[in-house]
Design an enzyme around this catalytic site. Structure first.
Site, mmCIF file in Angstrom:
data_model
loop_
_atom_site.group_PDB
_atom_site.id
_atom_site.type_symbol
_atom_site.label_atom_id
_atom_site.label_comp_id
_atom_site.label_asym_id
_atom_site.label_seq_id
_atom_site.Cartn_x
_atom_site.Cartn_y
_atom_site.Cartn_z
ATOM 1 N N ASN B 386 0.824 -1.197 0.000
ATOM 2 C CA ASN B 386 0.000 0.000 0.000
ATOM 3 C C ASN B 386 0.861 1.252 0.000
ATOM 4 O O ASN B 386 0.922 1.982 -0.977
ATOM 5 C CB ASN B 386 -0.930 -0.029 1.221
ATOM 6 C CG ASN B 386 -2.057 0.968 1.100
ATOM 7 O OD1 ASN B 386 -1.996 1.883 0.300
ATOM 8 N ND2 ASN B 386 -3.087 0.805 1.893
ATOM 9 N N ASP B 387 1.589 1.464 1.092
ATOM 10 C CA ASP B 387 2.353 2.705 1.242
ATOM 11 C C ASP B 387 3.392 2.907 0.135
ATOM 12 O O ASP B 387 3.633 4.030 -0.289
ATOM 13 C CB ASP B 387 3.062 2.721 2.597
ATOM 14 C CG ASP B 387 2.076 2.720 3.752
ATOM 15 O OD1 ASP B 387 0.967 3.278 3.564
ATOM 16 O OD2 ASP B 387 2.388 2.177 4.810
ATOM 17 N N VAL B 388 3.981 1.808 -0.352
ATOM 18 C CA VAL B 388 5.069 1.955 -1.323
ATOM 19 C C VAL B 388 4.596 2.379 -2.707
ATOM 20 O O VAL B 388 5.400 2.685 -3.579
ATOM 21 C CB VAL B 388 5.925 0.672 -1.449
ATOM 22 C CG1 VAL B 388 6.634 0.376 -0.146
ATOM 23 C CG2 VAL B 388 5.097 -0.501 -1.914
ATOM 24 N N ALA B 427 1.816 2.906 7.434
ATOM 25 C CA ALA B 427 2.001 4.317 7.764
ATOM 26 C C ALA B 427 0.708 4.947 8.260
ATOM 27 O O ALA B 427 0.693 6.073 8.746
ATOM 28 C CB ALA B 427 2.526 5.081 6.553
#
Lengths: 104, 460
Positions: B386-388, B427
């Site tokens: 997700n965050d990447v 995050a």
């Protein structure tokens, strides 16, 4: 050279060696490298054994033994888990082409 | 005086450590490097018994056996997904050991009274503080990674004051112990160090925790080095310094990989409340599809890039994913894995996890090599990440991940997210890409969805 300067010399040279030997590490190996370095500082076990072996009160011996257990967990566990990680890298099917480990 | 043979043995062990670090930085020699390091450590632990006459040999050996058994069990039993926690824990206990050793050495130094060397006392205080910081800090990172506590930055009103106060207190107490060596002062220094460690790590957000593990690892190294000075032991000095220096450098590399400075990692959350992320958008419509829809997308593409994330590993879907990629490869589709440097919970963690599933090394593309390819990709399959791939890293200055280099999945023609739920990533922030018209979501457990997807592709 006085003794303190000898110690300082060893320290400063070790700093440079420490940075130099890992300066070309690829991102792929960041985790195993951290874990391996983590195992190396388990060498505090040597210090723990020395202070425990020269302790002269029960309280000091007990504290020392706790330090011995903690340091051994750090050292033995660290090397074993690093080996486990690296074993997986070795387990890939093709015999390793010289890996061009990225430009990180 | 330490016997010459013992000193030479320590020298040999120190050389082993240098060769170990050297070996660990290249894939071909890594495993051998680690074994050389272990060899050096074993050698040192045998010859220490010849350094001087030691008492309590039986309890010491008993303690070594207990520690070794605990270490081996922990290291063998752990799931590869939980490895970062384990490394944090091992690091913490090492720091704790260093602090205790220094405390005992202080106990010895106090008996020398005024003849105790000032610098040795200062080094002792330093070892206690840094070792204690490493211990408690590592326990907090462990709790965060294990999700025993929230992974978001924990901030309270007086935190900067409390942190500054503890730091000043630690310094003042260290000066005091140099002037008047008392064991009780050493204990108080240790307690202050513990508080400092907790306060240091609390405000660090989940995504930055790996960097902190590396930093604390370097801390333990430095504290072991100082302990070596106190104990007149060159091996501890060299070994500790090597880890301290390489650990600091590695921390910097990791921070750079995430596009931020170390100071920003540690204290960024204190500057503005916006880093907590917003839960404001959650009811907007998304497009979800079934395995068949996704199978068709994939099977008729010519270029597919897979973005694996931690969710993949948690669901143990990496083996099924490899099967899917092999299958697509047989259909003549060009498939690669795009590995973000911090995919997983630690830099390089994803490489370990995919290596476990026997994914060929050549298919793993590092971020800088693959980022130009997304424009030409027909489908990007994001599995449990997700965050990447969150474009907020480029577009939203207030976001906790702002500035982190991301995989440019948003540039592909189609994006497929395999996700358990709409829950945000580590995050703790929303991902705009989920609402993009180009995006299809395939909800469900990654392993379950992956095998359905596999069957759907086979059936085509």
């Amino acid at each position: 050279m006085t003794e303190s300067v000898v110690w300082l010399t060893i320290f400063v040279l070790s700093v440079f060696v420490g940075v130099e030997v890992i300066s070309k590490v690829s991102t792929t190996l960041h985790t195993p490298l951290m874990s391996g370095a983590n195992a190396i500082h388990g060498i505090i076990l040597v210090g723990a054994i020395l202070v425990t072996g020269t302790s002269d009160s029960t309280g000091a011996t007990v504290v020392g033994l706790v330090a011995v257990v903690l340091a051994t967990v750090n050292m033995v566990g660290g090397f074993v888990v690093t080996d486990r990680m690296l074993q997986m890298f070795a387990g890939r099917r093709k015999p390793a082409p010289p890996p061009t480990g990225g430009d990180a | 005086m330490i016997p010459t043979e013992v000193q030479l043995g320590y020298l040999a062990a120190a050389v082993c450590f240098i060769l170990a670090l050297k070996g660990l930085s290249s894939p071909r020699t890594a495993r051998r490097g680690n074994l050389i390091g272990a060899l050096g450590a074993v050698l040192a632990c045998v010859i220490v018994f010849f350094e001087r006459d030691l008492d309590h040999l039986v309890p010491i050996l008993g303690a070594v056996v207990i520690g070794a058994v605990a270490g081996v069990i922990g290291a063998r039993r752990v799931q590869m997904t939980q490895m970062p926690q384990l490394v944090a824990l091992f690091n913490g206990v090492g720091g704790g050991a260093a602090a205790l050793v220094a405390l005992l050495e202080l106990h010895d130094l106090t008996r020398l009274g005024d003849s105790a060397e000032r610098f040795a006392l200062a080094a002792t205080a330093f070892t206690i503080v840094v070792g204690a910081v490493s211990f408690s800090g590592s326990l907090v990172t462990f709790a965060k990674l294990q999700e025993i506590m929230t992974t978001r930055p924990v901030i309270f009103r007086g935190l900067p004051v409390a942190f500054g106060g503890s730091l000043v207190a630690a310094l003042a107490l260290s000066v005091l112990v140099v002037l008047d060596p008392l064991v009780i002062l050493g204990v108080v220094i240790g307690l202050t160090g513990l508080a400092l460690g907790v306060l240091l790590v609390l405000p660090v957000g989940g995504a930055d925790v790996p960097i902190v593990i590396s930093l604390l690892n370097a801390f333990t190294g430095i504290s072991v080095a100082a302990g070596g000075y106190v104990l007149d032991n060159t091996l501890l000095l060299v070994g500790g310094t090597l880890v301290g220096a390489s650990g600091t450098f590695l921390t910097k590399l990791m921070a750079t990989a995430m596009g931020r400075s170390l100071a920003n990692t540690l204290f960024g959350a204190l500057k503005g409340g916006s880093t907590l992320g917003g839960g404001e958008i959650s009811n907007r419509p998304v497009r979800s599809g079934g395995p068949q829809d996704v199978a068709i997308l994939l099977a008729y593409a010519s270029r597919v890039i897979v973005v694996p994330g931690y969710g993949l590993a948690v669901a143990q879907a990496q083996h099924a994913l490899r099967e899917l990629v092999d299958l697509l490869g047989e259909r003549g589709i060009d498939v690669d894995y795009a590995i973000h440097p911090v995919a997983g919970r630690m830099p390089g963690h994803m490489n370990v996890l995919l290596a476990e599933a026997q994914v060929p090394y050549e298919q793993l593309k590092e971020m800088d090599d693959v980022n130009g390819d997304f424009k030409r990709a027909d489908v990007v399959l994001v599995v449990g990440a997700n965050d990447v791939v969150n474009p907020a890293a480029k577009s939203t200055p207030g976001a906790p991940i702002y500035g982190m280099p991301i995989l440019r999945a948003d540039e592909a023609k189609q994006i497929v997210f395999m996700k358990r739920s709409m829950r945000p990533g580590f995050a703790g922030i929303e991902n705009e890409l989920l609402y993009d018209p180009k995006t299809t979501l395939l909800f469900g457990d990654a392993k379950d969805s992956m095998s359905k997807l596999l069957n759907a592709v086979k059936a085509l």
